[in-house]
Design a protein around this motif. Structure first.
Motif, mmCIF file in Angstrom:
data_model
loop_
_atom_site.group_PDB
_atom_site.id
_atom_site.type_symbol
_atom_site.label_atom_id
_atom_site.label_comp_id
_atom_site.label_asym_id
_atom_site.label_seq_id
_atom_site.Cartn_x
_atom_site.Cartn_y
_atom_site.Cartn_z
ATOM 1 N N VAL A 314 -0.963 12.791 -3.915
ATOM 2 C CA VAL A 314 -1.182 12.111 -4.856
ATOM 3 C C VAL A 314 -2.204 11.369 -5.678
ATOM 4 N N LEU A 315 -2.171 10.041 -4.509
ATOM 5 C CA LEU A 315 -2.969 9.203 -4.981
ATOM 6 C C LEU A 315 -4.308 9.871 -5.217
ATOM 7 N N ALA A 316 -4.984 10.756 -4.526
ATOM 8 C CA ALA A 316 -6.290 11.939 -4.396
ATOM 9 C C ALA A 316 -6.335 12.462 -6.041
ATOM 10 N N ILE A 317 -5.095 13.049 -6.608
ATOM 11 C CA ILE A 317 -5.013 13.812 -7.298
ATOM 12 C C ILE A 317 -5.092 13.395 -8.758
ATOM 13 N N THR A 318 -4.002 12.481 -8.654
ATOM 14 C CA THR A 318 -3.683 11.477 -9.852
ATOM 15 C C THR A 318 -4.538 10.648 -10.609
ATOM 16 N N ARG A 319 -5.315 9.672 -9.319
ATOM 17 C CA ARG A 319 -5.940 8.694 -9.371
ATOM 18 C C ARG A 319 -5.055 7.765 -9.764
ATOM 19 N N VAL A 320 -3.914 7.259 -9.880
ATOM 20 C CA VAL A 320 -3.321 6.601 -10.027
ATOM 21 C C VAL A 320 -2.648 5.517 -8.918
ATOM 22 N N TYR A 321 -3.911 4.540 -9.061
ATOM 23 C CA TYR A 321 -4.001 3.684 -7.671
ATOM 24 C C TYR A 321 -1.925 1.866 -7.715
ATOM 25 N N SER A 322 -1.659 2.659 -8.900
ATOM 26 C CA SER A 322 -0.675 0.916 -9.255
ATOM 27 C C SER A 322 -0.114 0.413 -7.993
ATOM 28 N N ARG A 323 0.224 -0.482 -7.888
ATOM 29 C CA ARG A 323 0.911 -0.921 -6.354
ATOM 30 C C ARG A 323 2.703 -0.677 -7.057
ATOM 31 N N ASN A 324 2.698 -0.974 -8.149
ATOM 32 C CA ASN A 324 3.694 -1.054 -8.930
ATOM 33 C C ASN A 324 4.759 0.170 -9.233
#
Length: 459
Positions: A314-324
């Motif tokens: 999911v991180l790789a696809i979305t490029r959303v890395y937010s810890r929150n």
């Protein structure tokens, strides 16, 4: 440098934050609840330990590693064996001790650093292991996508209807990722799952057990959860039983298998984020977080935890890395652990839907390994690189593993498996250590090249 939509220390607007977190929750749900179903543990306890373990992991890694922790498959066999002979309390004691192994290894890594790992794991070896992590579970995703989820006969039954459902979920996921704009482009997994679920409800409603949602209670109280299987009480009873301690030792060696998996997942996450997470915040912190999360799960009655490849995808696809975003997903898991109807709803997601989106998730992870080859300019004209990569890929993807059957410890008979990812990692490290020409495994990419800043954020 890839565009980053939401970086590690940023928080998206609330309505988008919720959707992004639910996406992570749905990505991990199928595998996380499958482990307690197989081992006889409690699904609600697994969700609770998953959420609490993830929050603990984020705290101990200073919020710098956006990994989600879910139930570990590596412990399934030993937990079943030990539970059958000495009861689930002994199995939970083994999980507790496995977590302590992580803590011990973390303290060693903190003392001596990770320089030795950088020498053992050059980009060529890391890239191959990342590919293995993605493709070794491809059969699971494809199996879910091809087979009738309601089949009761022995073995899977091929179903064109399942293929249809999986194709819809996969197609919507791809379209959302490639063609949608703005926020919709960063929730393709959630979009694909919802579309697949709705399509299934329309076309094949018999595949969704709506009655289970109706029958499930709204609220599961903490006392009901902890007394359902009396696992916490049985764990404390196991502390005073010598035979339980001996049985627990069957489970402890599995920690060394999942250690290799953990390092691989951290390398993948670092590759996705284009950061050296092994050094900052450090492997010792991620090992400590994973280990303490596993030990915590044993007190709750949930299965041991591990970082999840699905969520890295999911991180790789979305490029959303937010810890929150990860933290809110963990909070949702904790809430859902006590809301019976929501847990029941998630349990009704058809396997073909999960299979369709998982094909994309696992493939994205594998593609990250190929990307590492390219960016480090690994020369496969070098026989050394070709041979090592070939052995890692075939043993890892092909399922090469070591199985030790009928291990006798007093009155307990158990089996121990060193899985394919651990074996592929070990063989890659061994071959890199003994074969000449080590410098070729580090590639020819120039260090320090300035990369264009193409950062883009979701508003």
């Amino acid at each position: 440098m890839k565009r980053i939509y939401v970086d590690i220390n940023e928080t998206p607007p609330l309505h988008r934050w919720v959707a992004l977190s639910l996406q992570h929750l749905f990505a991990m749900f199928g595998a996380t609840v499958l482990v307690p179903i197989i081992t006889g543990l409690d699904v609600q306890a697994a969700l609770l330990s998953s959420g609490l373990g993830t929050l603990l992991f984020l705290v101990l890694t200073k919020g710098m590693i956006p990994n989600y922790l879910g139930s570990s498959f590596a412990f399934i066999g030993p937990i079943i064996s030990v539970s059958a002979s000495e009861g689930p309390g002994a199995a939970m004691l083994g999980a507790l001790l496995a977590g302590i192994v992580y803590v011990i290894v973390a303290s060693i890594v903190a003392r001596i650093g990770v320089g030795w790992l950088n020498r053992l794991l050059p980009p060529m070896v890391i890239g191959s292991i990342i590919i293995v992590i993605g493709l070794s579970v491809a059969g699971v995703a494809v199996g879910w996508a091809l087979n009738d989820p309601l089949a009761t006969a022995d073995g899977p039954q091929y179903s064109l209807h399942a293929v249809e459902i999986a194709f819809v979920a996969m197609l919507v996921t791809v379209i959302a990722n490639i063609y949608f704009r703005g926020f919709l482009s960063v929730i393709p997994i959630l979009t694909g799952m919802i579309a697949g679920y709705v399509y299934t409800a329309i076309r094949y409603p018999q595949w969704i057990d709506f009655q289970s949602i109706v029958d499930a209670p709204w609220i599961v109280t903490p006392s009901e959860m902890f007394t359902k299987h009396m696992l916490t009480t049985q764990l404390f009873e196991a502390f005073g039983s010598p035979s339980a301690w001996i049985a627990a030792l069957i489970i402890v060696p599995v920690a060394f298998v999942t250690l290799a998996e953990h390092i691989g997942h951290l390398l993948v996450t670092g590759s996705v984020m284009e950061r050296n997470l092994m050094e900052k915040p450090g492997l010792h912190r991620s090992l400590l977080g994973d280990g303490l999360a596993t030990s915590l799960a044993s007190f709750i009655g949930g299965p041991p935890n591990t970082t999840y490849g699905e969520n890295i995808g999911v991180l790789a696809i979305t490029r959303v890395y937010s810890r929150n975003v990860i933290a809110l997903a963990a909070v949702f898991a904790i809430i859902f652990a006590f809301v019976g109807k929501i847990g029941a709803l998630l349990m009704t997601i058809p396997k073909p839907v999960l299979g369709g989106v998982s094909i994309v998730l696992f493939g994205i992870i594998a593609a990250q390994g190929i990307r590492m080859y390219v960016e480090n300019k690994i020369d496969f004209a070098e026989k050394r690189n070709m041979v090592i990569a070939a052995i890692i890929l075939v043993t890892g993807i092909g399922g090469f593993k070591l199985e030790f059957h009928n291990i006798h410890i007093e009155n307990i008979v158990a089996n121990l498996t060193i899985d394919n990812i651990a074996m592929a990692t070990f063989l890659g490290i061994l071959l890199h250590a003994i074969l000449p020409g080590k410098e070729t495994a580090f590639g020819t990419a120039k260090n320090g090249e300035e990369q264009p800043n193409t950062t883009e954020k979701v508003s």
